[in-house]
Design a protein around this motif. Structure first.
Motif, PDB file in Angstrom:
ATOM      1  N   GLN A 277       8.347 -13.981  -5.944  1.00 27.97           N
ATOM      2  CA  GLN A 277       7.134 -13.851  -6.973  1.00 27.97           C
ATOM      3  C   GLN A 277       5.889 -13.649  -6.506  1.00 27.97           C
ATOM      4  N   VAL A 278       5.475 -14.141  -5.232  1.00 23.22           N
ATOM      5  CA  VAL A 278       4.180 -13.947  -4.573  1.00 23.22           C
ATOM      6  C   VAL A 278       4.186 -12.256  -4.303  1.00 23.22           C
ATOM      7  N   VAL A 279       5.052 -11.682  -3.928  1.00 23.28           N
ATOM      8  CA  VAL A 279       5.083 -10.367  -3.662  1.00 23.28           C
ATOM      9  C   VAL A 279       4.684  -9.640  -4.913  1.00 23.28           C
ATOM     10  N   VAL A 280       5.491  -9.773  -5.816  1.00 19.24           N
ATOM     11  CA  VAL A 280       5.579  -8.865  -7.305  1.00 19.24           C
ATOM     12  C   VAL A 280       4.178  -9.367  -7.844  1.00 19.24           C
ATOM     13  N   PHE A 281       3.761 -10.555  -7.744  1.00 19.19           N
ATOM     14  CA  PHE A 281       2.539 -11.247  -8.177  1.00 19.19           C
ATOM     15  C   PHE A 281       1.045 -10.146  -7.665  1.00 19.19           C
ATOM     16  N   PHE A 282       1.145 -10.109  -6.656  1.00 25.06           N
ATOM     17  CA  PHE A 282      -0.116  -9.551  -5.702  1.00 25.06           C
ATOM     18  C   PHE A 282       0.139  -7.951  -5.995  1.00 25.06           C
ATOM     19  N   TYR A 283       1.511  -7.370  -5.985  1.00 30.51           N
ATOM     20  CA  TYR A 283       1.466  -5.866  -5.952  1.00 30.51           C
ATOM     21  C   TYR A 283       1.159  -5.468  -7.463  1.00 30.51           C
ATOM     22  N   LYS A 284       1.418  -6.531  -8.413  1.00 32.05           N
ATOM     23  CA  LYS A 284       1.220  -6.224  -9.750  1.00 32.05           C
ATOM     24  C   LYS A 284      -0.193  -6.366 -10.108  1.00 32.05           C
ATOM     25  N   TRP A 285      -0.555  -7.777 -10.584  1.00 36.90           N
ATOM     26  CA  TRP A 285      -1.894  -7.648 -11.266  1.00 36.90           C
ATOM     27  C   TRP A 285      -3.075  -7.528 -10.296  1.00 36.90           C
ATOM     28  N   PRO A 286      -3.334  -8.311  -9.140  1.00 35.14           N
ATOM     29  CA  PRO A 286      -4.424  -7.942  -8.329  1.00 35.14           C
ATOM     30  C   PRO A 286      -4.588  -6.724  -7.828  1.00 35.14           C
ATOM     31  N   LEU A 287      -3.433  -5.911  -7.438  1.00 38.92           N
ATOM     32  CA  LEU A 287      -3.620  -4.541  -6.841  1.00 38.92           C
ATOM     33  C   LEU A 287      -3.902  -3.723  -8.052  1.00 38.92           C
ATOM     34  N   LEU A 288      -3.369  -3.910  -9.291  1.00 37.30           N
ATOM     35  CA  LEU A 288      -3.911  -3.155 -10.221  1.00 37.30           C
ATOM     36  C   LEU A 288      -5.511  -3.154 -10.667  1.00 37.30           C
TER      37      LEU A 288
END
Length: 304
Positions: A277-288
């Motif tokens: 969940q940490v990886v998906v979260f950072f590569y989804k919203w913060p990176l976008l």
């Protein structure tokens, strides 16, 4: 300043960072305890714990295990020596480049990973794997925002970026000028500090504190010192890059305490993510959000 005086001043900065962060962490434990209607430990309890651990013998699991602890602490102290406190309080003038911090802090982290893996404990290996995975997750959006700032200011020196913000007044702080980037930076800082919901690599109830599981005595005390100085480096970078740095020591202390307390209080009202969940979260919203902020600032010139 001669090289000898610069080294002494740098060691003074590292000592200042340790004392400051350990004191602020102790006060935060007191604040959180009062919010939870508990009395809480004394604010200086962490100093007592660390010095007590340093007086005890430690168990060795081989030279890689022992050397990794020294490498971790040495790498982090070396990183802290280059950290500016205020505009004029800097041990190595001209060497506070952001990329120096990125490379030097990795030495400490790799020393910690090497030592923990050398213990042979599977929980330590799981913790190291989670820590490195989390680092790869939060560093990508954070680097996008910092590279945007470097592009806007034309500077990669931490103190020069801070002074560029001061020239435009308080509303020229990058946390205000780049509001989306500011949100990304706060989320990335929580990942760097290992605060919930990104506390996956410590997870005391799940993997018994992960990388720390095999340490005791003076080695654990050294790692506590390393942790406090690492937090000092990460919070100080945030103060200089996003809050305009500090013209004097009082302003630095106020900003530092405010940032750490804010992030710490958010942490205490969150649960913990799983590592995927940490990886998906950072590569989804913060990176976008980081990419959107970079395009708006660099190509469209939309800076508040």
């Amino acid at each position: 300043m001669s090289i000898g005086l610069s080294i002494i001043a740098g060691l003074g900065v590292a000592l200042f960072g340790f004392v400051l962060q350990t004191s602020v962490a102790g006060l935060n434990r007191k604040v959180v305890a009062r919010l939870q209607k508990r009395y809480g430990p004394k604010w200086y309890q962490e100093f007592i714990d660390i010095f007590k651990l340093l007086s005890k013998r430690a168990t060795s699991h081989g030279w890689i295990f022992d050397f990794g602890v020294i490498m971790a602490l040495g790498g982090i102290i070396a990183t802290a020596m280059f950290m500016p406190i205020t505009n004029n309080l800097l041990a190595f003038e001209g060497f506070d480049n952001f990329f120096i911090f990125v490379y030097l802090i990795a030495v400490g982290m790799l020393g910690m990973a090497m030592s923990a893996s050398g213990s042979g404990n599977p929980l330590a290996s799981i913790g190291v794997m989670r820590a490195l995975t989390t680092m790869l997750a939060y560093e990508v959006p954070f680097m996008v925002i910092v590279l945007t700032i470097i592009n806007l200011t034309g500077e990669s020196s931490v103190s020069a970026i801070a002074q560029a913000q001061q020239l435009g007044g308080d509303f020229n702080w990058f946390i205000i000028a780049l509001p989306i980037g500011g949100v990304v930076a706060v989320l990335s800082l929580m990942g760097m500090l290992g605060k919930k919901p990104f506390e996956t690599y410590i997870a005391p109830a799940e993997i018994a504190s992960g990388p720390m599981v095999e340490y005791g005595g003076k080695q654990l005390g050294m790692l506590f010192i390393m942790h406090e100085i690492t937090v000092f480096i990460e919070v100080s970078l945030f103060v200089h890059l996003f809050l305009g740095g500090a013209e004097n020591i009082i302003i630095f202390l106020v900003k530092y305490v405010a940032v750490y307390t804010f992030v710490n209080l958010i942490s205490y009202v969150n649960g913990r993510f799983k590592i995927d969940q940490v990886v998906v979260f950072f590569y989804k919203w913060p990176l976008l959000l980081a990419v959107i902020q970079a395009v708006m600032a660099i190509y469209l010139g939309l800076v508040i």
